[in-house]
Design a protein around this motif. Structure first.
Motif, PDB file in Angstrom:
ATOM      1  N   HIS A 201       0.838  -1.201   0.000  1.00  0.00           N
ATOM      2  CA  HIS A 201       0.000   0.000   0.000  1.00  0.00           C
ATOM      3  C   HIS A 201       0.875   1.255   0.000  1.00  0.00           C
TER       4      HIS A 201
ATOM      5  N   CYS B 242      -6.654  -2.463   4.238  1.00  0.00           N
ATOM      6  CA  CYS B 242      -5.416  -3.122   4.698  1.00  0.00           C
ATOM      7  C   CYS B 242      -4.937  -2.568   6.044  1.00  0.00           C
TER       8      CYS B 242
ATOM      9  N   HIS C 196      -6.399  -1.539  -3.242  1.00  0.00           N
ATOM     10  CA  HIS C 196      -6.081  -0.619  -2.147  1.00  0.00           C
ATOM     11  C   HIS C 196      -6.653   0.758  -2.467  1.00  0.00           C
ATOM     12  N   SER C 197      -7.031   1.467  -1.400  1.00  0.00           N
ATOM     13  CA  SER C 197      -7.521   2.819  -1.586  1.00  0.00           C
ATOM     14  C   SER C 197      -6.377   3.778  -1.240  1.00  0.00           C
TER      15      SER C 197
ATOM     16  N   CYS D  32      -7.807   2.638   4.341  1.00  0.00           N
ATOM     17  CA  CYS D  32      -7.851   1.523   3.389  1.00  0.00           C
ATOM     18  C   CYS D  32      -8.083   0.269   4.224  1.00  0.00           C
TER      19      CYS D  32
END
Ligand SMILES: [Zn+2]
Length: 199
Positions: A88, A155, A146-147, A153
């Motif tokens: 990420h 994660c 993923h954001s 996010c």
């Protein structure tokens, strides 16, 4: 050998070429509201600065190194992350670079990741180089799952799992090419930072 024992505190001072941080928030949009304070006169003051500000200043001066996971006392504490969170971070770094103007200074940015292994002797720490299979930030693909660039996010939930470890990130920003024409970079906020090297 991919292991090294480092004596603490680090024999490096924070200056125009070296900065220590205890977080890995790259852009302003990754910082929460609680990371700013309202002063008596109503103005908003940030209590945490995004990493993009320092990267911008290094790009516009003559480069430098950012150590993520080192506190103000020059002790290597590491940043807690899972492997997925590291991916990420690379996705976010790439995303941040693409928001810079002029477009993406990514070729001047390199990242090393070292796992922090505590030792009984608190004046020392063991570091182990993490192999991410990929050499350059630009090698990391865009992450559909993923954001990146946002405050949250999925994660990040992994922070509470046993599979997290402590990592030291060293972001190296290369000096500009001597023959290159001068370029002034603006970060994702449209602000151009520069270090004044006369202090
Ligand atoms: Zn994520």
């Amino acid at each position: 050998m991919n292991k090294a024992i480092i004596k603490l505190p680090l024999a490096i001072e924070e200056d125009v070429h070296n900065e220590f941080r205890m977080h890995a928030k790259l852009m302003l949009t990754e910082l929460g509201k609680f990371q700013s304070k309202q002063d008596k006169d109503g103005s908003i003051r940030r209590t945490l600065q995004p990493i993009s500000k320092t990267i911008c200043a290094f790009l516009n001066t003559d480069g430098g190194r950012l150590f993520l996971g080192v506190n103000d006392d020059k002790m290597i504490k590491g940043i807690t992350m899972s492997k997925n969170m590291i991916y990420h971070f690379f996705g976010s770094l790439r995303h941040m670079c693409e928001k810079f103007k002029p477009f993406s200074p990514i070729s001047r940015i390199k990242v090393s990741i070292l796992e922090v292994l505590p030792m009984d002797d608190k004046t020392k720490v063991k570091l182990r180089k993490v192999d991410m299979d990929k050499e350059e930030v630009s090698d990391f693909p865009k992450l559909a799952n993923h954001s990146v660039g946002g405050f949250f996010c999925d994660c990040f939930k992994e922070i509470n799992q046993a599979a997290t470890k402590q990592y030291l990130f060293i972001i190296q920003v290369d000096a500009p090419d001597k023959d290159a024409t001068t370029v002034i970079y603006q970060n994702e906020e449209g602000l151009a930072y520069r270090y004044n090297s006369f202090f």
